[in-house]
Every structure is written in structure tokens, then in C-alpha cells.
Design a protein around this motif. Structure first.
Motif, PDB file in Angstrom:
ATOM      1  N   GLU A 183      18.381 -12.972-140.479  1.00  0.00           N
ATOM      2  CA  GLU A 183      19.258 -14.108-140.333  1.00  0.00           C
ATOM      3  C   GLU A 183      18.189 -14.772-139.307  1.00  0.00           C
ATOM      4  OE1 GLU A 183      23.344 -15.183-137.598  1.00  0.00           O
ATOM      5  OE2 GLU A 183      22.645 -13.108-138.124  1.00  0.00           O
ATOM      6  N   LEU A 184      18.231 -16.385-139.509  1.00  0.00           N
ATOM      7  CA  LEU A 184      17.559 -16.986-138.544  1.00  0.00           C
ATOM      8  C   LEU A 184      18.225 -17.246-137.253  1.00  0.00           C
ATOM      9  CD1 LEU A 184      15.000 -19.140-138.006  1.00  0.00           C
ATOM     10  CD2 LEU A 184      16.376 -20.819-139.003  1.00  0.00           C
ATOM     11  N   HIS A 233       5.715 -17.023-144.964  1.00  0.00           N
ATOM     12  CA  HIS A 233       5.289 -18.148-144.062  1.00  0.00           C
ATOM     13  C   HIS A 233       4.498 -19.352-145.213  1.00  0.00           C
ATOM     14  CE1 HIS A 233       3.167 -20.807-141.238  1.00  0.00           C
ATOM     15  NE2 HIS A 233       2.021 -20.136-141.538  1.00  0.00           N
ATOM     16  N   VAL A 259      13.681 -14.209-136.201  1.00  0.00           N
ATOM     17  CA  VAL A 259      14.558 -13.914-137.200  1.00  0.00           C
ATOM     18  C   VAL A 259      15.196 -12.690-136.884  1.00  0.00           C
ATOM     19  CG1 VAL A 259      14.555 -12.846-139.416  1.00  0.00           C
ATOM     20  CG2 VAL A 259      13.216 -15.016-138.928  1.00  0.00           C
ATOM     21  N   ARG A 290      10.275 -16.999-144.374  1.00  0.00           N
ATOM     22  CA  ARG A 290      10.051 -18.452-145.229  1.00  0.00           C
ATOM     23  C   ARG A 290      11.195 -19.345-144.297  1.00  0.00           C
ATOM     24  NH1 ARG A 290       9.657 -20.548-151.438  1.00  0.00           N
ATOM     25  NH2 ARG A 290      10.037 -22.809-150.827  1.00  0.00           N
ATOM     26  N   ARG A 291      12.445 -18.699-144.031  1.00  0.00           N
ATOM     27  CA  ARG A 291      13.494 -19.375-143.434  1.00  0.00           C
ATOM     28  C   ARG A 291      13.109 -20.030-142.101  1.00  0.00           C
ATOM     29  NH1 ARG A 291      16.468 -16.102-146.548  1.00  0.00           N
ATOM     30  NH2 ARG A 291      16.705 -14.409-144.907  1.00  0.00           N
ATOM     31  N   GLU A 298      19.699  -8.080-145.314  1.00  0.00           N
ATOM     32  CA  GLU A 298      19.147  -9.504-145.007  1.00  0.00           C
ATOM     33  C   GLU A 298      18.714  -9.881-143.657  1.00  0.00           C
ATOM     34  OE1 GLU A 298      19.293 -11.720-147.502  1.00  0.00           O
ATOM     35  OE2 GLU A 298      20.241 -10.325-148.970  1.00  0.00           O
ATOM     36  N   GLY A 320      11.728 -13.321-147.250  1.00  0.00           N
ATOM     37  CA  GLY A 320      12.886 -14.419-147.111  1.00  0.00           C
ATOM     38  C   GLY A 320      13.085 -14.835-145.788  1.00  0.00           C
ATOM     39  N   GLY A 321      13.074 -14.019-144.795  1.00  0.00           N
ATOM     40  CA  GLY A 321      13.480 -14.295-143.290  1.00  0.00           C
ATOM     41  C   GLY A 321      12.106 -15.016-142.868  1.00  0.00           C
ATOM     42  N   ASP A 326      10.407 -22.764-142.402  1.00  0.00           N
ATOM     43  CA  ASP A 326      11.153 -24.055-142.945  1.00  0.00           C
ATOM     44  C   ASP A 326      11.817 -24.546-141.937  1.00  0.00           C
ATOM     45  OD1 ASP A 326      10.795 -23.870-145.717  1.00  0.00           O
ATOM     46  OD2 ASP A 326      12.461 -22.680-146.169  1.00  0.00           O
ATOM     47  N   HIS A 327      12.541 -23.655-140.722  1.00  0.00           N
ATOM     48  CA  HIS A 327      13.103 -24.375-139.548  1.00  0.00           C
ATOM     49  C   HIS A 327      12.052 -25.215-138.859  1.00  0.00           C
ATOM     50  CE1 HIS A 327      14.711 -24.611-135.724  1.00  0.00           C
ATOM     51  NE2 HIS A 327      13.806 -23.784-135.218  1.00  0.00           N
ATOM     52  N   ALA A 348       6.619 -21.118-147.753  1.00  0.00           N
ATOM     53  CA  ALA A 348       7.342 -22.338-147.089  1.00  0.00           C
ATOM     54  C   ALA A 348       6.323 -23.410-146.884  1.00  0.00           C
ATOM     55  CB  ALA A 348       7.958 -21.940-145.789  1.00  0.00           C
TER      56      ALA A 348
END
Length: 358
Positions: A346-347, A223, A314, A190-191, A344, A187-188, A194-195, A226
């Protein structure tokens, strides 16, 4: 009947001295020989039933912390946090109190993981904490599951911090499962990508970690998910280079990516240390960060915010996760529901990423 060192030696077809060397880790032994000895130890339950361990059923005051590389801040932070929670009221073992933490540096080698776990089992460790990603090898995974099952049945608390659950123990069900603190690497990642995509980047290179490890796979998959969702995944195989998690590897990988596509506008690195190497390689080629090429890392290690420019990355709460793993290992905190908790990611957007050049 008590199993002796000689019984293990006969089973493994080696001398008792060789068995002793494998178990003590004080002399080089061929990998194939080590494997035979450890298999014989497990088959005969030597550690559980041998004379030294039969003196008491209770755990010792020893806690093992397995890391891939203690010189890597990723592991050093977690190991230090685990140790900060060891000792005081609520400890496992007779009488609670202070525990001795032993950091076992595996170098990412499968045989070293198993050897250290065997030694910790032999010492009747109160708890074992395994940090970081796992090797993706079915045979090794099965051996690890069996070994951790034996540790649990002997009364050792097992905690996995930053690695996925291990399944496949043939004795499952008759002992507590390890408590798992799993990092949201996918998830990290992908975020993070996405950024970059939201900034307008489409030609994005990726420096992945070493193949065959869960962390590498999860971050790379995030990665690519995304990229696929944005409809720009067609060239990802060519724009991915695997490396170790070191700065020099990032330097070499970035040079290779530029050779493959001189028009890259962004590079995502497997971790922050690799990202520093990427930045150095880009500057060596006369490229500016982020004006010419954006760079992003992963983990948010302490130096990331002090890099020039500060590194977009991240954040994994490594100290917090390690401290929680320590509390779980010492019985100071109840296991998460179902035995598994997701940590979790965090970006952290900083100065090393910007819109691509026109």
C-alpha cells in the motif's frame, strides 16, 4: 542399514569431528569443507536416517524462523509475529501445545541458510518459516529446493514469508509444497514511482538493495517499469546505485547520486532505513526535503511516520504476514489456494514528497 557420522565423514573426505562441527555450527569450518559435508549429509540422508532421528517419526516441539538480520526491524517484526502464533491448540506435532521458536540469523549467507536448515532437519523441527527475499543463484536455489523437500517429507511444515516460491526439488510431488506468502514488491515499487511521476518528477535517482536478491530485483524492476511507461527510462542505469540495506549505505549512495546528477529532484530508497541515510546526506549538502529533493522509502517501518518530514513509503503488512505465516506453520490456518498468496503493498503518501522545485 543405519547411516553413521563416520559414513558421512568418509563420503565428505573429512574427519568425524569436522562433520560434527558443521552440523552443530559451533566451530568455524571452511566454506568448501562445509559444502562437502552438507552434500554428503544430503546424499546419505544422514539426518533422516541417523540414530537420533530414528527414535521417533513425529516432529519435535521446535520451530525454526530464518531471518537475514534480526537487528533489522523488517525481519524482527515478522519473527515476533510468527512467534506470537506458535503454541496452543492446533499445533503440529504430537499432542499440540506450546512450541519453542528458534530464530536463525543467516546474515544473508547462502551457506548459513543451508546449515540452519540441516540443523533444524536434524532436530526434526515441527515447522520452518523462511522470511525475506531469496538469493538469486541457481545452484543455491536447487540446494534449497532439495533441502526443503526433505524437510517436508520428514513431516516439517515449511512456510515462505516474503520470498517467492522455490521450485526444482527432484522429489516434488511426494510431499506438500511450502505455503508461500509473497510480497508484491514489484507492484508497490511501481506505484511509488508513479506517485513521484504524477507530482512532476523526471530526474529520479534510485538506491537499490544488494544485487543478486529477489527483493532487490523486484523493487528495481517495478521502479523501472514506471519510468519506462512515462518515457523517462533512458538514464536509469546511471541513476541507480546498489547498496546494503543500512542507513550508512543510503548516505553514501545519495552522495554518489548527487555527484552523478546534481539536479536530481527525487530519490527512491530500497527501504526505509536506507531512506533515512539518504535524507541525512541531502541535509549534509544543504538540501531541503521535500522542497529541493523528495525522498521515498519502502516497507513502512515503525519509525517512518515519525521521521521529519514523515516518510512517503510503501507499506508491507509485516506483522500481519508474519502472524499468518505462524498460523500456517502451526496448522491453524489452511494453506492459500494453489499454495501461494500475494501480500499487497500500500502506498503511504506523507510529507517527504512534493512537486519538484521550479
Amino acid at each position: 542399514m543405519t547411516v553413521t557420522l563416520a559414513d558421512v565423514a568418509a563420503r565428505a573426505r573429512v574427519s568425524p569431528a569436522t562433520v560434527s562441527r558443521v552440523l552443530n555450527g559451533n566451530y568455524p569450518v571452511a566454506a568448501s569443507t562445509r559444502e562437502r559435508v552438507l552434500r554428503a549429509v544430503d546424499d546419505l540422508d544422514y539426518v533422516l536416517n541417523g540414530p537420533a532421528s530414528s527414535l521417533a517419526a513425529a516432529s519435535s516441539d521446535l520451530v525454526g524462523i530464518l531471518v537475514n538480520d534480526i537487528a533489522d526491524p523488517f525481519f524482527g517484526i515478522m519473527a515476533g509475529a510468527v512467534q506470537s502464533e506458535i503454541g496452543g491448540l492446533g499445533s503440529v506435532g504430537r499432542g499440540g501445545g506450546e512450541k519453542l521458536a528458534v530464530v536463525c540469523n543467516t546474515g544473508g549467507a547462502a551457506e548459513r541458510e543451508l546449515t540452519y536448515l540441516t540443523l533444524l532437519q536434524r532436530q526434526r523441527a515441527a515447522a520452518v518459516v523462511l522470511t525475506g527475499g531469496a538469493l538469486e543463484d541457481p545452484q543455491h536455489t536447487a540446494a534449497m529446493a532439495a533441502k526443503l523437500g526433505k524437510l517436508s517429507r520428514a513431516g516439517t511444515r515449511v512456510v515462505l514469508c516474503g520470498r517467492p516460491p522455490i521450485s526444482g526439488d527432484p522429489g516434488a510431488g511426494d510431499h506438500p509444497d511450502p505455503a508461500v506468502l509473497a510480497f508484491d514488491n514489484r507492484g508497490g515499487a511501481r506505484r511509488l514511482t508513479d506517485h513521484l511521476l504524477a507530482l512532476g518528477h523526471r530526474r529520479i535517482g534510485y538506491v537499490a538493495g544488494p544485487p543478486g536478491r529477489t527483493t532487490t530485483r523486484d523493487r528495481l524492476e517495478g521502479h523501472r517499469e514506471a519510468m519506462a511507461a512515462a518515457g523517462v527510462a533512458g538514464d536509469q542505469q546511471r541513476l541507480t546505485v546498489h547498496s546494503t540495506y543500512g542507513r550508512s549505505s543510503g548516505f553514501d549512495a545519495a552522495r554518489e547520486l548527487l555527484r552523478r546528477d546534481p539536479e536530481l529532484t527525487a530519490v527512491v530508497a530500497a527501504n526505509d532505513t536506507v531512506a533515512l541515510g539518504v535524507c541525512a546526506a541531502l541535509r549534509d549538502q544543504g538540501l531541503r526535503i521535500p522542497e529541493d529533493v523528495s525522498v521515498a522509502g519502502f516497507d513502512d517501518l515503525p519509525f517512518a511516520v515519525d521521521a521529519v518530514p514523515a516518510l512517503t513509503t510503501v507499506r508491507l503488512p509485516l506483522f500481519e504476514a508474519g502472524a499468518r505465516a505462524g498460523r500456517l506453520a502451526m496448522g491453524k490456518e489452511a494453506p492459500p489456494p494453489g499454495g501461494i498468496a500475494t501480500v499487497e503493498a500500500e502506498l503511504m503518501v506523507r510529507g517527504s514528497t512534493a512537486r519538484p522545485r521550479e
